[in-house]
Design an enzyme around this catalytic site. Structure first.
Site, PDB file in Angstrom:
ATOM      1  N   GLN A  73       0.834  -1.196   0.000  1.00  0.00           N
ATOM      2  CA  GLN A  73       0.000   0.000   0.000  1.00  0.00           C
ATOM      3  C   GLN A  73       0.872   1.250   0.000  1.00  0.00           C
ATOM      4  O   GLN A  73       1.757   1.403   0.842  1.00  0.00           O
ATOM      5  CB  GLN A  73      -0.949   0.057   1.193  1.00  0.00           C
ATOM      6  CG  GLN A  73      -1.920   1.240   1.037  1.00  0.00           C
ATOM      7  CD  GLN A  73      -2.860   1.434   2.192  1.00  0.00           C
ATOM      8  OE1 GLN A  73      -2.427   1.788   3.285  1.00  0.00           O
ATOM      9  NE2 GLN A  73      -4.159   1.231   1.956  1.00  0.00           N
ATOM     10  N   CYS A 103      -6.886   7.126   4.738  1.00  0.00           N
ATOM     11  CA  CYS A 103      -6.319   7.451   6.049  1.00  0.00           C
ATOM     12  C   CYS A 103      -6.623   8.903   6.406  1.00  0.00           C
ATOM     13  O   CYS A 103      -6.350   9.804   5.614  1.00  0.00           O
ATOM     14  CB  CYS A 103      -4.816   7.212   6.048  1.00  0.00           C
ATOM     15  SG  CYS A 103      -4.046   7.506   7.664  1.00  0.00           S
ATOM     16  N   ASN A 214     -14.788  -3.264   3.942  1.00  0.00           N
ATOM     17  CA  ASN A 214     -13.895  -3.129   5.095  1.00  0.00           C
ATOM     18  C   ASN A 214     -14.563  -2.215   6.121  1.00  0.00           C
ATOM     19  O   ASN A 214     -15.368  -1.365   5.763  1.00  0.00           O
ATOM     20  CB  ASN A 214     -12.555  -2.540   4.631  1.00  0.00           C
ATOM     21  CG  ASN A 214     -11.623  -2.170   5.777  1.00  0.00           C
ATOM     22  OD1 ASN A 214     -11.185  -1.030   5.872  1.00  0.00           O
ATOM     23  ND2 ASN A 214     -11.318  -3.113   6.625  1.00  0.00           N
ATOM     24  N   GLY A 215     -14.208  -2.426   7.389  1.00  0.00           N
ATOM     25  CA  GLY A 215     -14.704  -1.558   8.441  1.00  0.00           C
ATOM     26  C   GLY A 215     -15.627  -2.271   9.406  1.00  0.00           C
ATOM     27  O   GLY A 215     -16.715  -2.700   9.028  1.00  0.00           O
ATOM     28  N   GLY A 216     -15.185  -2.424  10.656  1.00  0.00           N
ATOM     29  CA  GLY A 216     -16.049  -2.940  11.702  1.00  0.00           C
ATOM     30  C   GLY A 216     -16.381  -4.413  11.626  1.00  0.00           C
ATOM     31  O   GLY A 216     -17.275  -4.877  12.345  1.00  0.00           O
ATOM     32  N   ARG A 237      -8.806  -4.595  12.614  1.00  0.00           N
ATOM     33  CA  ARG A 237      -8.468  -4.771  14.037  1.00  0.00           C
ATOM     34  C   ARG A 237      -8.822  -6.147  14.575  1.00  0.00           C
ATOM     35  O   ARG A 237      -8.092  -6.702  15.392  1.00  0.00           O
ATOM     36  CB  ARG A 237      -9.165  -3.692  14.874  1.00  0.00           C
ATOM     37  CG  ARG A 237      -8.321  -2.463  15.140  1.00  0.00           C
ATOM     38  CD  ARG A 237      -8.146  -1.592  13.948  1.00  0.00           C
ATOM     39  NE  ARG A 237      -7.023  -0.674  14.132  1.00  0.00           N
ATOM     40  CZ  ARG A 237      -6.416  -0.057  13.118  1.00  0.00           C
ATOM     41  NH1 ARG A 237      -6.792  -0.293  11.882  1.00  0.00           N
ATOM     42  NH2 ARG A 237      -5.430   0.775  13.347  1.00  0.00           N
TER      43      ARG A 237
END
Length: 336
Positions: A73, A103, A214-216, A237
């Site tokens: 990336q 970001c 993506n996300g959560g 995460r």
């Protein structure tokens, strides 16, 4: 005409991936995740194009062959520099070059890259076109739904359309806005509401594009549910703090035998000992393993043994065996 050499044409290759995470997804982390999930697509931490061009490539672009498929990336906003960095990344063996447009940190904004690029689709398109021209691997984009209080799907779609017209065929969508003022990067991962329906709608309206959500995403069940509406799920995460979830997903989606945490960890002994022989400190490897027994009896003790011992001079594989022995003693007592 689309150059298929520069497109990820195998849908299986993008179903499961682990997000790029600053200070976390270094080469040691990716080798660990590969042991857990043989079919996952892995991503480096974001590296600025200038750092790739002028910095310590041996450190910044470190990669073990076992990591493949792995994407580099990049951060940046100058098409010529991004093209040069993309070419270097491809020459170093990365399987994909991903441009960060998501970001939200102040440092990233000050450099005019990351999420603020969503306000400059023409610049992103020019950057993507230059990167595609410069390298022979797929060039992809990771983005948000928008920035600040812009909640118009048509703006998000226009961004994707302009970048796709430049040749990008895959978008990783972190399904929430980025707030450029007033929220920390941590808060930006938690406060703006998740809107997976935008990613789903994007896939419906642009079915020719590969769309990853993506996300959560915290559980195997959540990851699986996204496959009904998109091409893949990217865990962040959760994959780091509860890494065994990667193994559960990989075996459920791609087959194979579910292995124990201890067996998976012991499979890394040759790698760990080879790295120690090169002068790497154990703490740089084991910091990524602390969550392996998350939620399990003995998990806290496992973490404690590694946290307290890995930084000490001479720490070696025996410390990992000591940590495993503690967890195994809990299991033995429970079975008695």
């Amino acid at each position: 005409m689309l150059d298929l050499k520069k497109e990820i044409v195998n849908p299986q290759a993008i179903r499961l991936s682990v997000a790029p995470m600053m200070d976390w997804t270094d080469s040691h982390c990716r080798v660990f995740h590969r042991a857990l999930a043989p079919h996952a697509r892995l991503y480096t931490e974001m590296v600025h194009a200038n750092a790739v061009i002028h910095g310590d490539r041996a450190r910044l672009l470190a990669m073990d062959p076992v990591e493949h498929p792995v994407a580099l990336q990049l951060g940046g906003s100058e098409p010529a520099l991004l093209a040069q960095a993309a070419r270097i990344g491809a020459e170093r063996g990365f399987d994909e070059i991903n441009l960060n447009c998501g970001c939200p940190s102040d440092r990233v904004q000050a450099g005019r890259f990351g999420a603020c690029l969503m306000r400059e689709p023409a610049l992103v398109a020019a950057s993507v076109a230059a990167m595609i021209e410069a390298c022979d691997v797929p060039v992809t984009v990771k983005c948000r739904l928008g920035v600040d209080d812009d909640h118009r799907f048509e703006v998000f779609l226009a961004f994707v359309d302009e970048v796709a017209a430049a040749g990008c065929t895959m978008f990783v969508v972190h399904a929430r806005n980025a707030w450029l003022k007033g929220l920390s990067p941590k808060e930006n991962r938690e406060v703006p509401p998740l809107r997976y329906d935008w990613a789903y709608r994007l896939k419906r309206e642009r079915p020719q594009l590969k769309i990853l959500v993506n996300g959560g995403i915290a559980t195997a069940e959540e990851a699986t549910s996204h496959l009904e509406h998109a091409d893949g799920s990217m865990l962040g995460r959760a994959a780091y703090h509860e890494p065994y979830v990667l193994h559960r997903i990989d075996t459920a989606w791609f087959g194979g035998e579910l292995r124990s945490r201890a067996e998976l960890l012991r499979s890394l002994r040759p790698y760990v000992e080879a790295e120690l022989a090169r002068g790497v400190f154990l703490k740089h490897i084991t910091r990524h393993m602390l969550g392996l027994f998350h939620g399990e009896r003995g998990g806290r003790a496992f973490r404690q043994v590694l946290s307290e011992g890995a930084h000490k001079p001479g720490a070696d594989w025996s410390l990992i065996e000591q940590a495993l022995a503690v967890t195994e003693s809990f299991a033995a007592r429970d079975a008695a």
